[in-house]
Design a protein around this motif. Structure first.
Motif, PDB file in Angstrom:
ATOM      1  N   VAL A 191       0.851  -1.200   0.000  1.00 31.29           N
ATOM      2  CA  VAL A 191       0.000   0.000   0.000  1.00 31.29           C
ATOM      3  C   VAL A 191       0.887   1.252   0.000  1.00 31.29           C
ATOM      4  O   VAL A 191       0.652   2.205  -0.761  1.00 31.29           O
ATOM      5  CB  VAL A 191      -0.955  -0.001   1.217  1.00 31.29           C
ATOM      6  CG1 VAL A 191      -1.734   1.313   1.308  1.00 31.29           C
ATOM      7  CG2 VAL A 191      -1.905  -1.182   1.139  1.00 31.29           C
ATOM      8  N   THR A 192       1.919   1.235   0.836  1.00 28.42           N
ATOM      9  CA  THR A 192       2.820   2.390   0.918  1.00 28.42           C
ATOM     10  C   THR A 192       3.508   2.626  -0.426  1.00 28.42           C
ATOM     11  O   THR A 192       3.670   3.774  -0.855  1.00 28.42           O
ATOM     12  CB  THR A 192       3.885   2.164   2.024  1.00 28.42           C
ATOM     13  OG1 THR A 192       3.205   1.788   3.208  1.00 28.42           O
ATOM     14  CG2 THR A 192       4.704   3.407   2.279  1.00 28.42           C
ATOM     15  N   ALA A 193       3.887   1.539  -1.100  1.00 33.58           N
ATOM     16  CA  ALA A 193       4.531   1.679  -2.413  1.00 33.58           C
ATOM     17  C   ALA A 193       3.559   2.317  -3.411  1.00 33.58           C
ATOM     18  O   ALA A 193       3.952   3.184  -4.204  1.00 33.58           O
ATOM     19  CB  ALA A 193       4.992   0.311  -2.921  1.00 33.58           C
ATOM     20  N   ALA A 194       2.281   1.919  -3.345  1.00 34.12           N
ATOM     21  CA  ALA A 194       1.281   2.499  -4.259  1.00 34.12           C
ATOM     22  C   ALA A 194       1.090   3.984  -3.958  1.00 34.12           C
ATOM     23  O   ALA A 194       0.996   4.816  -4.871  1.00 34.12           O
ATOM     24  CB  ALA A 194      -0.040   1.758  -4.121  1.00 34.12           C
ATOM     25  N   VAL A 195       1.057   4.318  -2.654  1.00 41.20           N
ATOM     26  CA  VAL A 195       0.897   5.728  -2.259  1.00 41.20           C
ATOM     27  C   VAL A 195       2.118   6.532  -2.730  1.00 41.20           C
ATOM     28  O   VAL A 195       1.991   7.659  -3.221  1.00 41.20           O
ATOM     29  CB  VAL A 195       0.709   5.845  -0.721  1.00 41.20           C
ATOM     30  CG1 VAL A 195       0.645   7.301  -0.286  1.00 41.20           C
ATOM     31  CG2 VAL A 195      -0.563   5.122  -0.299  1.00 41.20           C
ATOM     32  N   PHE A 196       3.289   5.925  -2.594  1.00 39.77           N
ATOM     33  CA  PHE A 196       4.528   6.578  -3.035  1.00 39.77           C
ATOM     34  C   PHE A 196       4.496   6.837  -4.548  1.00 39.77           C
ATOM     35  O   PHE A 196       4.942   7.885  -5.026  1.00 39.77           O
ATOM     36  CB  PHE A 196       5.721   5.688  -2.663  1.00 39.77           C
ATOM     37  CG  PHE A 196       7.066   6.283  -2.955  1.00 39.77           C
ATOM     38  CD1 PHE A 196       7.354   7.608  -2.657  1.00 39.77           C
ATOM     39  CD2 PHE A 196       8.069   5.512  -3.515  1.00 39.77           C
ATOM     40  CE1 PHE A 196       8.609   8.152  -2.924  1.00 39.77           C
ATOM     41  CE2 PHE A 196       9.326   6.040  -3.788  1.00 39.77           C
ATOM     42  CZ  PHE A 196       9.586   7.372  -3.495  1.00 39.77           C
ATOM     43  N   LEU A 197       3.935   5.875  -5.280  1.00 36.75           N
ATOM     44  CA  LEU A 197       3.796   6.047  -6.730  1.00 36.75           C
ATOM     45  C   LEU A 197       2.955   7.291  -7.035  1.00 36.75           C
ATOM     46  O   LEU A 197       3.332   8.123  -7.861  1.00 36.75           O
ATOM     47  CB  LEU A 197       3.144   4.804  -7.345  1.00 36.75           C
ATOM     48  CG  LEU A 197       2.764   4.913  -8.816  1.00 36.75           C
ATOM     49  CD1 LEU A 197       3.971   4.708  -9.705  1.00 36.75           C
ATOM     50  CD2 LEU A 197       1.704   3.897  -9.191  1.00 36.75           C
ATOM     51  N   PHE A 198       1.832   7.432  -6.317  1.00 39.16           N
ATOM     52  CA  PHE A 198       0.960   8.589  -6.560  1.00 39.16           C
ATOM     53  C   PHE A 198       1.664   9.898  -6.210  1.00 39.16           C
ATOM     54  O   PHE A 198       1.510  10.901  -6.908  1.00 39.16           O
ATOM     55  CB  PHE A 198      -0.351   8.437  -5.775  1.00 39.16           C
ATOM     56  CG  PHE A 198      -1.354   7.607  -6.519  1.00 39.16           C
ATOM     57  CD1 PHE A 198      -2.189   8.193  -7.455  1.00 39.16           C
ATOM     58  CD2 PHE A 198      -1.438   6.234  -6.332  1.00 39.16           C
ATOM     59  CE1 PHE A 198      -3.097   7.437  -8.178  1.00 39.16           C
ATOM     60  CE2 PHE A 198      -2.335   5.465  -7.041  1.00 39.16           C
ATOM     61  CZ  PHE A 198      -3.175   6.050  -7.970  1.00 39.16           C
ATOM     62  N   SER A 213       9.348   4.803   6.085  1.00 37.35           N
ATOM     63  CA  SER A 213       8.227   3.848   6.204  1.00 37.35           C
ATOM     64  C   SER A 213       8.644   2.471   5.691  1.00 37.35           C
ATOM     65  O   SER A 213       8.373   1.450   6.330  1.00 37.35           O
ATOM     66  CB  SER A 213       7.022   4.312   5.387  1.00 37.35           C
ATOM     67  OG  SER A 213       6.586   5.553   5.826  1.00 37.35           O
ATOM     68  N   PHE A 214       9.298   2.446   4.518  1.00 33.43           N
ATOM     69  CA  PHE A 214       9.732   1.159   3.951  1.00 33.43           C
ATOM     70  C   PHE A 214      10.677   0.440   4.912  1.00 33.43           C
ATOM     71  O   PHE A 214      10.556  -0.765   5.135  1.00 33.43           O
ATOM     72  CB  PHE A 214      10.429   1.360   2.599  1.00 33.43           C
ATOM     73  CG  PHE A 214       9.489   1.752   1.487  1.00 33.43           C
ATOM     74  CD1 PHE A 214       8.278   1.102   1.311  1.00 33.43           C
ATOM     75  CD2 PHE A 214       9.817   2.774   0.604  1.00 33.43           C
ATOM     76  CE1 PHE A 214       7.406   1.456   0.292  1.00 33.43           C
ATOM     77  CE2 PHE A 214       8.951   3.134  -0.413  1.00 33.43           C
ATOM     78  CZ  PHE A 214       7.744   2.484  -0.566  1.00 33.43           C
ATOM     79  N   ARG A 215      11.603   1.202   5.487  1.00 38.37           N
ATOM     80  CA  ARG A 215      12.569   0.583   6.405  1.00 38.37           C
ATOM     81  C   ARG A 215      11.866   0.064   7.660  1.00 38.37           C
ATOM     82  O   ARG A 215      12.170  -1.028   8.135  1.00 38.37           O
ATOM     83  CB  ARG A 215      13.640   1.609   6.796  1.00 38.37           C
ATOM     84  CG  ARG A 215      14.652   1.801   5.685  1.00 38.37           C
ATOM     85  CD  ARG A 215      15.650   2.845   6.057  1.00 38.37           C
ATOM     86  NE  ARG A 215      16.628   3.044   4.993  1.00 38.37           N
ATOM     87  CZ  ARG A 215      17.414   4.097   4.913  1.00 38.37           C
ATOM     88  NH1 ARG A 215      17.356   5.044   5.820  1.00 38.37           N
ATOM     89  NH2 ARG A 215      18.279   4.198   3.930  1.00 38.37           N
ATOM     90  N   LEU A 269       2.605  10.769   7.546  1.00 35.07           N
ATOM     91  CA  LEU A 269       3.152  11.890   6.772  1.00 35.07           C
ATOM     92  C   LEU A 269       3.250  11.553   5.272  1.00 35.07           C
ATOM     93  O   LEU A 269       2.948  12.400   4.418  1.00 35.07           O
ATOM     94  CB  LEU A 269       4.535  12.278   7.316  1.00 35.07           C
ATOM     95  CG  LEU A 269       5.155  13.525   6.697  1.00 35.07           C
ATOM     96  CD1 LEU A 269       4.297  14.762   6.960  1.00 35.07           C
ATOM     97  CD2 LEU A 269       6.565  13.753   7.230  1.00 35.07           C
ATOM     98  N   GLY A 270       3.642  10.327   4.950  1.00 38.33           N
ATOM     99  CA  GLY A 270       3.765   9.922   3.537  1.00 38.33           C
ATOM    100  C   GLY A 270       2.451  10.114   2.785  1.00 38.33           C
ATOM    101  O   GLY A 270       2.409  10.850   1.789  1.00 38.33           O
TER     102      GLY A 270
END
Lengths: 252, 257
Positions: B140-147, B210-212, B230-231
């Motif tokens: 989910v975080t990766a998808a949010v990062f993409l946006f 977040s990833f870490r 925050l992300g």
């Protein structure tokens, strides 16, 4: 209306123009005061010199450009062919590009699969099916693109100077396709510089000049007016060139 | 309904074709596409292992996560920023929605990022620190990062419409991110000011932290607000503002192409 910039816009030039209160762009009306009606099943020719606004008219009709003012009332979507090779990826094979162009023209993967044989028959490119498109000649690319486009028929189609084909054999096939199309009840908008072809196929014509509607009516009359205009323009230009040459001789 | 089907079909076909035309068409191609991040990782590892690496637990995994996150951000921004100008022909000659052109092109960096993050997860598992329950949240975080990255790219695309040198300026300033993102150092190693700037002013930082955290289960030592909140806030701001502005001037952009 378009904004035409006199020089390349950089942050510095923009800041400088804001400070000095100067405008970087001038407005250009590509089409203005153009009003006409096309009925279902009409075959309309669009003529005019280069830069007269034909392509802009097609793009507005297809919904690519939104008009700055005025409105378009459409009951059907217009499917336009502006140029060959739309979305073509030269690295990919002919087969991949058939699916790719099919998708651009609104065909689902299953539909393309069903029509694949027809496309290959029409384009005569079976033996190049797995060859990268970059290895095809420009004429073969035209054949490929046209063959895919004609499979995605819509009830309203527009061809912007896209009816001339490279080799004679394929031109005949395309000619037969257009004969069928002109006999059908499909609505057609066709821009071309081949006036005799337009005169033979279309009942009505639109003549655009400098973004304005110069004439709209029976094709023969409109083409006659356009040819007279072009002849007069050419005569004036020749005279002007002669005058300038004479002036230069006198000065010498 | 028909139009929606046609558009989804186009998105699918374009994604497949982008993958086919990328390095992903062969095994060697896939390996080749990892050379860039792998070299950066190797260089940074050997330079910083003695000075900083020994003070940072699980330094190789943290470094690798940092490198792949930054590479992903830069490639997504670059693709989004040039999506329309590189496809001028399609934009001005068809009614293809610009969103389809942009998002279909992102399939390549997204696939690559997925594989790279999986590699980080494997390394974490090898070190016995991976928390499998965190993996869905990581996706989910990766998808949010993409946006968020797309939002930055859209903003640049809009600015490029007005000034043609924006892309050039962006290319010049992107190397700053190598140093302004805590890739090979920890935030706690920085001065009070440096820490605040890197945490708040760099939108990549909360995602990297977040990833870490999700991979290693280790909360950042400096975390004035939870990075997992925050992300998404940055993503909403950048994507919301970028997309809104992009749609607002899309007509002008198309005419300027």
């Amino acid at each position: 209306m378009f904004h035409v910039y006199q020089s390349q816009r950089t942050l510095f030039r923009i800041a400088s123009s804001v400070i000095q209160g100067k405008r970087l762009a001038r407005s250009l009306w590509a089409l203005r005061d153009v009003t006409f009606e096309i009925r279902k099943g009409d075959k309309i020719a669009v003529i005019g010199r280069n830069g007269a606004g034909k392509t802009t008219l097609f793009r507005v009709a297809a919904g690519i450009y939104k008009p700055t003012s005025g409105r378009i009332q459409q009951k059907e979507n217009v499917k336009s062919l502006f140029r060959y090779g739309l979305g073509l990826n030269a690295q990919l094979s002919v087969l991949d590009n058939i699916y790719l162009m099919g998708a651009y023209y609104g065909m689902l993967v299953a539909e393309v699969r069903k029509k694949l044989d027809e496309i290959l028959d029409f384009s005569e490119l079976e033996e190049f099916l797995y060859a990268p498109v970059k290895h095809l000649s420009s004429g073969q690319v035209q054949r490929l693109c046209f063959s895919v486009f004609i499979q995605s028929r819509e009830s309203f189609m527009a061809f912007d100077e896209s009816t001339s084909m490279a080799d004679l054999r394929f031109q005949k096939k395309v000619g037969m396709f257009f004969d069928d199309l002109f006999r059908s009840d499909q609505t057609l908008l066709l821009a071309s510089h081949n006036l005799s072809d337009l005169a033979a196929r279309c009942r009505h014509a639109i003549w655009l000049e400098k973004g304005g509607l110069q004439a709209y009516g029976p094709t023969a009359e409109v083409i006659k007016g356009y040819q007279d205009f072009c002849d007069q323009y050419e005569a004036e230009s020749t005279e002007q060139v002669r005058d300038e040459a004479g002036q230069q001789k006198l000065e010498r | 309904m028909t139009q929606l089907r046609q558009r989804l079909n186009l998105l699918y076909v374009l994604m497949v074709m982008h993958l086919k035309a990328s390095d992903y068409r062969s095994l060697f191609g896939i390996l080749w596409s990892f050379i860039g991040p792998a070299l950066t990782f190797a260089v940074l590892y050997f330079i910083f292992i003695d000075r900083m690496g020994r003070q940072i637990p699980l330094f190789p995994i943290k470094l690798l996560t940092g490198v792949v996150t930054l590479y992903f951000f830069m490639s997504v921004v670059n693709i989004t920023n040039t999506a329309l100008s590189q496809r001028r022909d399609i934009v001005i000659n068809s009614t293809t929605p610009t969103e389809i052109l942009i998002f279909s092109a992102l399939i390549v960096p997204a696939t690559k990022f997925f594989v790279e993050l999986s590699l980080c997860a494997l390394l974490a598992a090898w070190h016995k620190v991976l928390i499998p329950a965190h993996l869905p949240l990581m996706a989910v975080t990766a998808a949010v990062f993409l946006f968020m990255s797309v939002g930055v790219g859209l903003l640049l695309e809009v600015l490029s419409t007005f000034a043609s040198d924006v892309q050039e300026i962006w290319n010049r300033i992107t190397p700053i991110f190598y140093f302004a993102t805590p890739i090979f150092y920890g935030l706690e190693m920085l001065s009070q000011w440096g820490r605040q700037i890197v945490f708040w002013a760099n939108p990549i930082t909360p995602f990297l932290l977040s990833f870490r955290f999700l991979l290693l289960g280790e909360r950042p030592q400096f975390e004035p607000v939870p990075v997992l909140i925050l992300g998404p806030v940055y993503a909403v701001l950048f994507f919301g503002f970028g997309y809104f502005w992009f749609k607002k001037i899309e007509r002008v952009m198309v005419q300027q192409l």
